[in-house]
Design an enzyme around this catalytic site. Structure first.
Site, PDB file in Angstrom:
ATOM      1  N   ASP A  90       0.808  -1.211   0.000  1.00 23.65           N
ATOM      2  CA  ASP A  90       0.000   0.000   0.000  1.00 23.65           C
ATOM      3  C   ASP A  90       0.845   1.266   0.000  1.00 23.65           C
ATOM      4  O   ASP A  90       1.445   1.616   1.031  1.00 23.65           O
ATOM      5  CB  ASP A  90      -0.907  -0.043   1.247  1.00 23.65           C
TER       6      ASP A  90
ATOM      7  N   ASP B 188      -2.319   5.661  -5.018  1.00 21.48           N
ATOM      8  CA  ASP B 188      -2.499   4.763  -3.879  1.00 21.48           C
ATOM      9  C   ASP B 188      -2.767   3.331  -4.323  1.00 21.48           C
ATOM     10  O   ASP B 188      -3.892   2.981  -4.704  1.00 21.48           O
ATOM     11  CB  ASP B 188      -3.661   5.279  -3.004  1.00 21.48           C
TER      12      ASP B 188
HETATM   13  C1  LIG Z   1      -5.959  -1.249   2.651  1.00 21.72           C
HETATM   14  C2  LIG Z   1      -6.765  -0.100   3.259  1.00 21.72           C
HETATM   15  N1  LIG Z   1      -7.263   0.757   2.164  1.00 21.72           N
HETATM   16  C3  LIG Z   1      -8.360   0.402   1.393  1.00 21.72           C
HETATM   17  O1  LIG Z   1      -8.725   1.151   0.492  1.00 21.72           O
HETATM   18  C4  LIG Z   1      -9.128  -0.856   1.636  1.00 21.72           C
HETATM   19  C5  LIG Z   1      -9.924  -0.970   2.765  1.00 21.72           C
HETATM   20  N2  LIG Z   1     -10.645  -2.091   2.928  1.00 21.72           N
HETATM   21  C6  LIG Z   1     -10.595  -3.100   2.010  1.00 21.72           C
HETATM   22  C7  LIG Z   1     -11.399  -4.326   2.208  1.00 21.72           C
HETATM   23  N3  LIG Z   1      -9.805  -3.028   0.895  1.00 21.72           N
HETATM   24  C8  LIG Z   1      -9.067  -1.928   0.698  1.00 21.72           C
HETATM   25  N4  LIG Z   1      -8.251  -1.863  -0.388  1.00 21.72           N
HETATM   26  C9  LIG Z   1      -8.195  -3.017  -1.276  1.00 21.72           C
HETATM   27  C10 LIG Z   1      -7.108  -2.854  -2.282  1.00 21.72           C
HETATM   28  C11 LIG Z   1      -5.977  -3.608  -2.402  1.00 21.72           C
HETATM   29  C12 LIG Z   1      -5.271  -3.131  -3.499  1.00 21.72           C
HETATM   30  C13 LIG Z   1      -6.007  -2.125  -4.007  1.00 21.72           C
HETATM   31  O2  LIG Z   1      -7.129  -1.938  -3.237  1.00 21.72           O
HETATM   32  C14 LIG Z   1      -6.592   2.032   1.896  1.00 21.72           C
HETATM   33  C15 LIG Z   1      -6.653   2.963   3.105  1.00 21.72           C
HETATM   34  C16 LIG Z   1      -5.918   4.269   2.827  1.00 21.72           C
HETATM   35  C17 LIG Z   1      -4.500   4.010   2.393  1.00 21.72           C
HETATM   36  N5  LIG Z   1      -4.457   3.125   1.241  1.00 21.72           N
HETATM   37  C18 LIG Z   1      -5.143   1.835   1.467  1.00 21.72           C
END
Ligand SMILES: CCN(C(=O)c1cnc(C)nc1NCc1ccco1)[C@H]1CCCNC1
Length: 338
Positions: free
Chosen positions: A38, A224
């Site tokens: 991330d 992101d």
């Molecule tokens: C990981 C926490 N995030 C999400 O947006 C998020 C939340 N909850 C779920 C179930 N999935 C998410 N992201 C899936 C994903 C994987 C790769 C692309 O997106 C974000 C929070 C802000 C910083 N950046 C990350």
């Protein structure tokens, strides 16, 4: 593996084009975890064996058990991270973390409570932040910084490929130390990150069809890898949705599937280039028994100043534009993904 030429690939799983994650291990003997790599955060956390049984999201995922690792080092400092979408609380521990075959001694967080929303929907166990050290909570040195200081990487960069089709294999690939020419064509176009030491750049406008409709005076775009969608200020996104005839329901913006082929491209003006997403790129077409559902992969998100207002370019953007994150030169590069 090709670690000898200083680049290390990690295959990623693609879950419904909305979650992309890869496997790491923590502890000795290795305890395996699926994590999102991330760029929107800079800490590593995984669910803890000591999480409360009432935390469903914790209980339904792989959990780290310190008592089973002989390389575990106690820390115990409190940890809490707030995302727009949910929060994580726990405490710090230290152990050997292996990413793409590279071991690092890493301080990470054992999560003892995970908000049910959104983590009960997570197919991944935890998050491995690929952001800059200055955004790391508790001042912890991030994993990628620990890897860079081992001088095993050919270049101080990492790159991300996200497939656009869940049946595709692999669902994606993270490369530490370089890029993977199998997943992009043409040259990279680079743009400097803003001075704040985040994976964010200055965006010069957002166009729908041929007309610049938003961010005309310039705004900030966060790249992101851990977000599924593209988010923008609520005021802009609602006008964008009206323009494409999308309706907001409880699970996001929807369009009538038989209007999809006539939808306009949405273009992001970054670093002197125009990055267009066609309806193919920004519509999630799901076939259900009761008929097809076409979801627009844009969400409204108002981030308060001083950070915001910002646009967040997530997985649906990266799936179209292969992305290189360059820590050596503090810049981001995009090439057309294959
Ligand atoms: C990981 C926490 N995030 C999400 O947006 C998020 C939340 N909850 C779920 C179930 N999935 C998410 N992201 C899936 C994903 C994987 C790769 C692309 O997106 C974000 C929070 C802000 C910083 N950046 C990350």
């Amino acid at each position: 593996d090709d670690k000898k030429n200083g680049t290390v690939p990690t295959p990623l799983t693609n879950y419904l084009d909305t979650q992309y994650f890869g496997e790491i291990s923590i502890g000795s003997p290795a305890q395996m975890f699926n994590v999102v790599f991330d760029t929107g955060s800079a800490n590593l956390w995984v669910p803890s064996q000591s999480c409360s049984p009432f935390s469903t999201a914790c209980y339904t995922h792989n959990r780290y058990d310190a008592s089973k690792s002989w390389t575990y080092v106690e820390n115990g400092t409190g940890f809490s991270i707030q995302y727009a979408s949910g929060n994580v609380r726990g405490f710090l521990s230290e152990d050997v973390v292996v990413v793409g075959g590279i071991p690092v001694v890493q301080v990470f967080a054992e999560a003892t409570s995970l908000s049910a929303m959104p983590f009960i929907f997570a197919k991944f166990d935890g998050v491995l932040g690929m952001g800059y050290p200055n955004v790391a909570i508790d001042g912890i040195t991030p994993v990628f910084d620990r890897i860079m200081s081992q001088h095993v990487l050919k270049e101080e960069v990492f790159s991300v490929y996200y497939s656009r089709d869940p049946k595709h294999s692999p669902g994606g690939e993270l490369v530490l130390g370089g890029t993977d020419p199998n997943y992009y064509t043409g040259n990279f176009n680079y743009m400097d990150t803003r001075e704040t030491g985040k994976w964010e750049v200055t965006m010069k406008g957002v166009s729908v069809g041929m007309e610049i409709m938003f961010c005309a005076e310039g705004c900030t775009a966060v790249i992101d890898t851990g977000s599924s969608y593209i988010t923008g200020p609520a005021s802009s996104v609602s006008v964008l949705m009206q323009t494409i005839g999308a309706q907001l329901d409880e699970s996001g913006y929807k369009v009538n599937c038989n209007t999809v082929k006539s939808l306009p491209s949405v273009t992001f003006h970054l670093g002197g280039q125009e990055y267009s997403l066609t309806q193919e790129d920004y519509i999630l077409w799901q076939s259900h028994i009761e008929g097809d559902v076409c979801t627009v992969t844009f969400r409204a998100l108002d981030v308060p100043p001083p950070t915001g207002p910002i646009w967040i370019l997530g997985a649906n953007f990266i799936a179209r534009y292969y992305t290189e994150f360059d820590r050596r030169n503090n810049r981001i590069g995009f090439a057309t993904a294959v």
